[in-house]
Design an enzyme around this catalytic site. Structure first.
Site, PDB file in Angstrom:
ATOM      1  N   ARG A 210     -10.721  -0.949   7.148  1.00  9.34           N
ATOM      2  CA  ARG A 210      -9.878  -1.961   7.810  1.00  9.34           C
ATOM      3  C   ARG A 210      -9.427  -1.461   9.182  1.00  9.34           C
ATOM      4  O   ARG A 210      -9.129  -2.256  10.078  1.00  9.34           O
ATOM      5  CB  ARG A 210      -8.733  -2.422   6.920  1.00  9.34           C
ATOM      6  CG  ARG A 210      -7.657  -1.408   6.535  1.00  9.34           C
ATOM      7  CD  ARG A 210      -6.694  -1.098   7.633  1.00  9.34           C
ATOM      8  NE  ARG A 210      -5.398  -0.684   7.157  1.00  9.34           N
ATOM      9  CZ  ARG A 210      -4.614   0.172   7.817  1.00  9.34           C
ATOM     10  NH1 ARG A 210      -5.027   0.783   8.929  1.00  9.34           N
ATOM     11  NH2 ARG A 210      -3.418   0.464   7.341  1.00  9.34           N
TER      12      ARG A 210
ATOM     13  N   ALA B  84      -3.698   8.149  17.273  1.00 12.24           N
ATOM     14  CA  ALA B  84      -2.244   8.350  17.248  1.00 12.24           C
ATOM     15  C   ALA B  84      -1.601   7.434  16.214  1.00 12.24           C
ATOM     16  O   ALA B  84      -1.631   6.212  16.345  1.00 12.24           O
ATOM     17  CB  ALA B  84      -1.655   8.093  18.629  1.00 12.24           C
TER      18      ALA B  84
ATOM     19  N   LYS C 189       0.865  -1.189   0.000  1.00 13.11           N
ATOM     20  CA  LYS C 189       0.000   0.000   0.000  1.00 13.11           C
ATOM     21  C   LYS C 189       0.893   1.227   0.000  1.00 13.11           C
ATOM     22  O   LYS C 189       1.856   1.309   0.747  1.00 13.11           O
ATOM     23  CB  LYS C 189      -0.915   0.023   1.220  1.00 13.11           C
ATOM     24  CG  LYS C 189      -1.854   1.248   1.191  1.00 13.11           C
ATOM     25  CD  LYS C 189      -2.961   1.178   2.227  1.00 13.11           C
ATOM     26  CE  LYS C 189      -2.493   1.630   3.578  1.00 13.11           C
ATOM     27  NZ  LYS C 189      -3.635   1.842   4.507  1.00 13.11           N
TER      28      LYS C 189
END
Lengths: 327, 327
Positions: A112, A225, A69
């Site tokens: 996801r 985060a 990705k």
């Protein structure tokens, strides 16, 4: 041979919350069993953003698939017509290297991540959880709620309204009522949202702790985060909680634990497990109704590649899908 | 916004040897001036091959472009219908992150490697070079010759015929005569090919030195070694020669110098420069007619991204090019 070109619409049609949860759980299971390879993310830094390369190879849990990705983060895009986060995934057959598909990864990244939160909640939240508190009300909050609903019967959500931004919380409230059929209330006092919630979900870009108090038995999904210096949770809560991360290398570098680790407020010994170890049965999840649990999500390339593979499998023989003969 | 999908045919139409040489020279120039970012390649290893992620950002030499090449190497593909090496490139706008184009990188990889050899020859071979010796006669040998001809007036080539493979050398000989209009001879004695040649080009998958003797004044383009344990040149020649590499991190790990370095036959002090330093004028190339020079090419992501950008610029407004609205 032809390579599939899959758009956001193609991906959305396949990756429902239920399908994504199932896929991401299998990927974490494979990870827990050592059936994945995932080199560290690498970064390119631009004046106004960055590009992250995330390769992975999943060879367990029913998968035999690899790919990468390529995701960009440009905060200033928010002022224009392009998304802040954009991603493209290349999916390769490990047996020959052939590029099976090129997919939009923008929606996939969102869902996801929601699924990772849901799987963490499946193993770490109380089974009777029904109230969820949301700190952060953007696209990721929606994805977290959609996926969470598939593992826990959420009846009511509480949404924190950040001072000076009344639109976001109200929009999320209306969407949640209409799309998820939950009772939804908005509060500008953060303690009202995080106390007396069975699950707390944080998805802000904060660099200072926002959540200072939670009740006994709460599970926290700390999603926001994802870079050095970011944090959303008071380190005192991290010290009390059973802390579960997705991956030590990523979480210690850029997850919720990165700031308190660097300040030595917590140590590696304060981390109970990686989520994959729990999904694979090698470590325990929640063991009492009273304990506070926390999942620190940074987002793993194995989530992306396994989800992309499920989309590819579903669409590879479908008519009307765009293809290209690259060479 | 739409993303361009560019096939091998699209890329071939733009990346002529002359255009590729020019582009790769600019990329090395930018590299020499510190106007590039290139994290180390990362590898995924499969039972029968590997996948390499090669991100780069070029912000000099007229470029402001980033992206990643995803390249797979599967030697056993040679027995079937798929290429051994396949590559896909994603090209991103550094200002917004938007994926401008997705390109076949298979032909591009071949020609940008030829161009690196040509640029090395431009700065390191004698200006009157006219005879070239080829050790290796596959697709990369063709690319090296095509690009070399743009920087030196090559009149004659000599081709080494590997024992037991008469087809490859003869095919290359016929192609060179027809396509490049050079005199071409084949010999099974490697010294006949490497002695009395102004430029020697090696492009084999060898793991043992093949080239043992070259004449004074020769420039060697050592192209084949691109993984740990590979080498083509007798280390004695490396010790005599002015050795120029493309990138220390890559060359010391997997280039021609990797084996003699690991055996301590040579040291870092035996490396004269990185090619970018010479192109940018920070170090000298050839300084006498007699010296032996050697370029150790491993292939840099900046070559890929700069070449992909030139293709994108040439085709972005052309009719008939395939596009996709990814999200």
């Amino acid at each position: 041979m032809k390579t599939l070109i899959l758009t956001r619409r193609d991906v959305e049609g396949i990756l429902t919350p239920a399908v994504t949860n199932d896929t991401v759980e299998k990927a974490f299971h494979a990870y827990g069993l050592g059936q994945t390879d995932m080199p560290p993310k690498s970064y390119l830094y631009f004046p106004k953003g960055d590009l992250r390369s995330m390769p992975a190879y999943v060879h367990g849990g029913g998968f035999d698939i690899a790919g990468i990705k390529c995701v960009t983060v440009h905060p200033q895009n928010a002022a224009g017509s392009l998304p802040t986060v954009m991603a493209v995934i290349i999916l390769n057959d490990p047996r020959t290297g052939f590029p099976l598909a090129i997919l939009d990864g923008t929606y996939l990244t969102c869902v996801r991540t929601g699924a990772a939160g849901a799987i963490a909640a499946k193993y770490l939240s109380r089974e009777d959880a029904e109230v969820a508190g949301f700190v952060g009300c953007g696209a990721q909050a929606r994805s977290q709620l959609s996926c969470l609903q598939n593992v826990r019967k959420i009846r009511k959500i509480k949404i924190w309204q950040f001072e000076g931004d009344k639109v976001c919380a109200q929009t999320f409230r209306r969407w949640a009522k209409a799309a998820c059929h939950v009772e939804a209330v908005v509060s500008s006092r953060i303690d009202d949202v995080t106390l007396n919630a069975d699950v707390v979900v944080t998805s802000t870009p904060s660099r200072l702790p926002l959540v200072n108090r939670v009740s006994a038995g709460t599970h926290i999904n700390a999603i926001g985060a994802d870079a050095q210096g970011k944090q959303e949770i008071n380190p005192e809560i991290l010290k009390q909680a059973k802390v579960v991360i997705d991956d030590w290398a990523q979480a210690s570098h850029s997850g919720e634990i990165n700031v308190p680790l660097s300040r030595k407020l917590i140590g590696k010994r304060d981390v109970h497990a990686q989520l994959g170890d729990i999904v694979a049965g090698k470590k325990k999840g929640r063991t009492s109704a009273e304990e506070i649990t926390l999942f620190d999500s940074t987002g793993l390339a194995i989530q992306d590649i396994s989800c992309a593979y499920v989309v590819y499998q579903a669409l590879k023989n479908k008519r009307g899908i765009q293809t290209v003969k690259l060479f």
